[in-house]
Design a protein around this motif. Sequence first.
Motif, PDB file in Angstrom:
ATOM      1  N   PRO A   1       0.834  -1.210   0.000  1.00  0.00           N
ATOM      2  CA  PRO A   1       0.000   0.000   0.000  1.00  0.00           C
ATOM      3  C   PRO A   1       0.871   1.264   0.000  1.00  0.00           C
ATOM      4  N   LYS A   2       0.351   2.274  -0.659  1.00  0.00           N
ATOM      5  CA  LYS A   2       1.127   3.529  -0.726  1.00  0.00           C
ATOM      6  C   LYS A   2       1.256   4.104   0.677  1.00  0.00           C
ATOM      7  N   PRO A   3       2.513   4.291   1.146  1.00  0.00           N
ATOM      8  CA  PRO A   3       2.661   4.770   2.523  1.00  0.00           C
ATOM      9  C   PRO A   3       2.234   6.231   2.663  1.00  0.00           C
ATOM     10  N   THR A   4       1.719   6.524   3.827  1.00  0.00           N
ATOM     11  CA  THR A   4       1.412   7.940   4.150  1.00  0.00           C
ATOM     12  C   THR A   4       2.598   8.511   4.918  1.00  0.00           C
ATOM     13  N   GLN A   5       2.571   9.873   5.204  1.00  0.00           N
ATOM     14  CA  GLN A   5       3.674  10.508   5.961  1.00  0.00           C
ATOM     15  C   GLN A   5       3.706   9.964   7.373  1.00  0.00           C
ATOM     16  N   SER A   6       4.933   9.698   7.847  1.00  0.00           N
ATOM     17  CA  SER A   6       5.061   9.246   9.219  1.00  0.00           C
ATOM     18  C   SER A   6       4.807  10.422  10.170  1.00  0.00           C
ATOM     19  N   PRO A   7       4.510  10.171  11.456  1.00  0.00           N
ATOM     20  CA  PRO A   7       4.286  11.278  12.419  1.00  0.00           C
ATOM     21  C   PRO A   7       5.502  12.194  12.508  1.00  0.00           C
ATOM     22  N   GLU A   8       6.721  11.589  12.433  1.00  0.00           N
ATOM     23  CA  GLU A   8       7.942  12.417  12.511  1.00  0.00           C
ATOM     24  C   GLU A   8       8.011  13.394  11.352  1.00  0.00           C
ATOM     25  N   GLU A   9       7.697  12.814  10.120  1.00  0.00           N
ATOM     26  CA  GLU A   9       7.764  13.672   8.932  1.00  0.00           C
ATOM     27  C   GLU A   9       6.734  14.798   9.029  1.00  0.00           C
ATOM     28  N   LYS A  10       5.570  14.429   9.520  1.00  0.00           N
ATOM     29  CA  LYS A  10       4.525  15.442   9.647  1.00  0.00           C
ATOM     30  C   LYS A  10       4.980  16.582  10.558  1.00  0.00           C
ATOM     31  N   LEU A  11       5.569  16.172  11.721  1.00  0.00           N
ATOM     32  CA  LEU A  11       6.015  17.203  12.678  1.00  0.00           C
ATOM     33  C   LEU A  11       7.125  18.057  12.083  1.00  0.00           C
ATOM     34  N   ARG A  12       8.024  17.397  11.397  1.00  0.00           N
ATOM     35  CA  ARG A  12       9.145  18.127  10.787  1.00  0.00           C
ATOM     36  C   ARG A  12       8.624  19.149   9.780  1.00  0.00           C
ATOM     37  N   ALA A  13       7.651  18.635   8.954  1.00  0.00           N
ATOM     38  CA  ALA A  13       7.061  19.539   7.958  1.00  0.00           C
ATOM     39  C   ALA A  13       6.375  20.716   8.653  1.00  0.00           C
ATOM     40  N   ASN A  14       5.687  20.404   9.765  1.00  0.00           N
ATOM     41  CA  ASN A  14       5.018  21.479  10.515  1.00  0.00           C
ATOM     42  C   ASN A  14       6.007  22.519  11.014  1.00  0.00           C
ATOM     43  N   ILE A  15       7.131  22.004  11.594  1.00  0.00           N
ATOM     44  CA  ILE A  15       8.142  22.923  12.150  1.00  0.00           C
ATOM     45  C   ILE A  15       8.688  23.821  11.049  1.00  0.00           C
ATOM     46  N   GLU A  16       8.969  23.213   9.900  1.00  0.00           N
ATOM     47  CA  GLU A  16       9.529  24.005   8.796  1.00  0.00           C
ATOM     48  C   GLU A  16       8.537  25.074   8.350  1.00  0.00           C
ATOM     49  N   ALA A  17       7.285  24.632   8.226  1.00  0.00           N
ATOM     50  CA  ALA A  17       6.262  25.592   7.782  1.00  0.00           C
ATOM     51  C   ALA A  17       6.117  26.724   8.791  1.00  0.00           C
ATOM     52  N   LEU A  18       6.153  26.351  10.089  1.00  0.00           N
ATOM     53  CA  LEU A  18       6.014  27.392  11.127  1.00  0.00           C
ATOM     54  C   LEU A  18       7.194  28.351  11.112  1.00  0.00           C
ATOM     55  N   GLN A  19       8.403  27.798  10.907  1.00  0.00           N
ATOM     56  CA  GLN A  19       9.586  28.665  10.884  1.00  0.00           C
ATOM     57  C   GLN A  19       9.517  29.642   9.714  1.00  0.00           C
ATOM     58  N   ALA A  20       9.039  29.112   8.580  1.00  0.00           N
ATOM     59  CA  ALA A  20       8.888  30.004   7.414  1.00  0.00           C
ATOM     60  C   ALA A  20       7.876  31.099   7.725  1.00  0.00           C
ATOM     61  N   ARG A  21       6.791  30.700   8.397  1.00  0.00           N
ATOM     62  CA  ARG A  21       5.778  31.699   8.753  1.00  0.00           C
ATOM     63  C   ARG A  21       6.327  32.727   9.732  1.00  0.00           C
ATOM     64  N   LEU A  22       7.163  32.226  10.668  1.00  0.00           N
ATOM     65  CA  LEU A  22       7.722  33.130  11.683  1.00  0.00           C
ATOM     66  C   LEU A  22       8.591  34.211  11.035  1.00  0.00           C
ATOM     67  N   ILE A  23       9.429  33.791  10.089  1.00  0.00           N
ATOM     68  CA  ILE A  23      10.320  34.769   9.435  1.00  0.00           C
ATOM     69  C   ILE A  23       9.485  35.846   8.735  1.00  0.00           C
ATOM     70  N   LYS A  24       8.456  35.382   8.042  1.00  0.00           N
ATOM     71  CA  LYS A  24       7.600  36.353   7.339  1.00  0.00           C
ATOM     72  C   LYS A  24       6.892  37.269   8.348  1.00  0.00           C
ATOM     73  N   ALA A  25       6.419  36.651   9.443  1.00  0.00           N
ATOM     74  CA  ALA A  25       5.692  37.448  10.455  1.00  0.00           C
ATOM     75  C   ALA A  25       6.615  38.486  11.088  1.00  0.00           C
ATOM     76  N   ILE A  26       7.877  38.074  11.352  1.00  0.00           N
ATOM     77  CA  ILE A  26       8.835  39.034  11.944  1.00  0.00           C
ATOM     78  C   ILE A  26       9.069  40.200  10.987  1.00  0.00           C
ATOM     79  N   GLU A  27       9.223  39.880   9.713  1.00  0.00           N
ATOM     80  CA  GLU A  27       9.465  40.947   8.731  1.00  0.00           C
ATOM     81  C   GLU A  27       8.288  41.922   8.684  1.00  0.00           C
ATOM     82  N   LYS A  28       7.083  41.339   8.705  1.00  0.00           N
ATOM     83  CA  LYS A  28       5.897  42.206   8.646  1.00  0.00           C
ATOM     84  C   LYS A  28       5.790  43.080   9.897  1.00  0.00           C
ATOM     85  N   ALA A  29       6.046  42.452  11.069  1.00  0.00           N
ATOM     86  CA  ALA A  29       5.940  43.205  12.332  1.00  0.00           C
ATOM     87  C   ALA A  29       6.960  44.333  12.372  1.00  0.00           C
ATOM     88  N   GLU A  30       8.161  44.047  11.880  1.00  0.00           N
ATOM     89  CA  GLU A  30       9.231  45.062  11.879  1.00  0.00           C
ATOM     90  C   GLU A  30       8.865  46.242  10.967  1.00  0.00           C
TER      91      GLU A  30
END
Length: 696
Positions: A624-653
Amino acid sequence: MNTKHNSIKLWDFPGGIHPPENKTQSTQLPLGNLPIPPQLIIPLNQHLGTPAKPVVQVGDKVLAGQLIAEADGTFSANVHASSSGKVVAIDQFVLPHPSGLKGQCIQIETDGLHRFIATETCENYLTIEPFNLLAKIRTAGVAGLGGAGFPTAVKLTTKTTQEIDTLIINGAECEPYITADDMLMQTSAEEIVAGTFLISHILHNPQRIIIAVEDNKPKAIAALDKAIKNTEPPAEHAGVELAVIPTKYPSGGAKQLIQILTGRETPSGHHSADIGAVCVNVGTVTAAWRAVRFGEPLISRVTTIVGESLATQQNINVLMGTPIDFVLQHHGFEKTKASRVIIGGSMMGFTLPDLLAPVIKTTNCILAPSKQELPLPPPAQACIRCGLCSEACPASLLPQQLFWYAQAEDIERLEAHNIFDCIECGACSYVCPSKIPLVQYYRAAKGNIRNHKSEKEKADRSRQRFEFRKSRIEKEEAEKENKRLARKKAADEVKLKLAEQKLNTETTLVSNELISASTIPLVETTVTSDPKSNDYQPRHEEQKARLERILAAAKNSLESAQVPLKPKNPEFPITEEQLVRQQSRIKQAQLKLVEAEKKLNEFLESNTQVAEDPILRAEVRPQPKPTQSPEEKLRANIEALQARLIKAIEKAEQAKTENSPSANALQLAVEKIKQKIEETENEFKELINSNKSNSE
Ligand code: SF4
Ligand code: SF4
């Protein structure tokens, strides 16, 4: 007490003249009174200095002595209603001024009752602190009655550097025609003596107190002599000396009188207080005393009404604000007979352009001469350089030169020739055979210089204001820039920290992936069909090609990540943060490449074995086609959040720099994302730890 008028040593002053005195016309009748005029026009500026500010409104009922305009600053004086009635206008009315200019006045319709405001008497004024006595004089609006109108409280407030040893009470009254002070001295000698001790007390008891009177006023001298003899000097006060001085014009000038009585000359540009002497007019002394003793504001004065065009010539007590026309009519004024109406005497007075102008605190004389008595001056001729003007000048000036410089409007030379020492006595004009109205030139020149100075001061002040504003704006800009840089630095630090954190997270993830690689099924390398089946070959090739493409893409990514960074703008070098990001990208690309190579190799090896081994082949089943593991999901989340944080900091500044109202909300969003990252990272760490312990 004995008067010492016979023993006083007298000096002389330079120049001076002896014009016809014309003093007898107005002294034949006793001091008179006028009926209350139906209208009083009370100017707000009856003194030297800033006009007072009205404290009443149109329609207000006022009592005699009530404050109607209060002093605006130190060099100003209170103004009071001269009689009871109703304020009917606060407007521009013609003033007693040679130009006929208008000024702000309060018009009162009198009720004829002359109801007086309640006042506070003070008997023991010599026990009161001088400061408090000055306050009473200031409250009563007393200003110099001798002609200058300088606020008396200011005049009597001497500087700490000025040690006053001589008080001179000026009863000289040298100007032709004027006898107001003479009449006052005859009628109020006791008040003058009492007032003299009041002024002496305010000046901290000078060593000498002199009342000076010209020898053409025998009745005044007798009255004062008697009053002085009848008054015992208060303790610690010097006795009053009565100085009878020779009649000579202008001995009543303060500087000339001080020189006559003390021999001291007031240096150019200085006040008499600088040489230890204070000179106060007898009328002013009386007004100050009445203000302290009875709390009476200055609402009336003695004025000489004189001239051959009048039926009655006398001194009268007149209310401030009484229209001059009203005064003249009550003295049988014949307009056709008069050459002009003069305010002041024949030497220093000025022609009044409008008879509706009112009597003010400085109106010591209204002179209405007939055409024969005081004809209009003939046209001026050219200066013949006779030098008579210099001989007559009591201030030792050079009137002839001043005249030339005044004509040329040469301000520098006028000042160099001490034009401001000119007391405008008119002695030079009087003696001039060319009938040049010299004093008028000096008055105009002084006015021009004052205007010029005032404009220069205004320009200087405006320049200072501009420079101050400019420097303030520059300072504010610099502060803003500093704050912006500080915020940028803080944001850069945060970004750097986040980038480092991201790098560390990625490193951890990769190492974990590597550790657990064997346990995680390879998605792409999974055999999806039987190699011996009909569709095995095309699927196998397809899978292989895909893995090779991934490998090629990983190589490309690595190459592009390794390209050295170049600044977009040469003025801004590559930042540390950008370098860290590049390292992170290189590391990621390297890992992806390793992973892609590994997967391809595994795929190839696995398919070779399967193809060769029928058992393995048989064992191979579609996965069966594997789905994302929980680790991968969390990692992807962290990356997405970090990208959002950088953008948010720039906007706030950016919002902070632009002072945008959304700055706070954006900053809040930054904090929330940080918190979310922290939570996700913790979750990720917990998961890794749990996986590790499971594998052990
Ligand atoms: S008195 Fe008149 S004419 Fe004589 S020098 Fe002076 S200004 Fe000239
Ligand atoms: S008006 Fe001035 S210049 Fe003329 S005599 Fe008087 S003080 Fe001197």
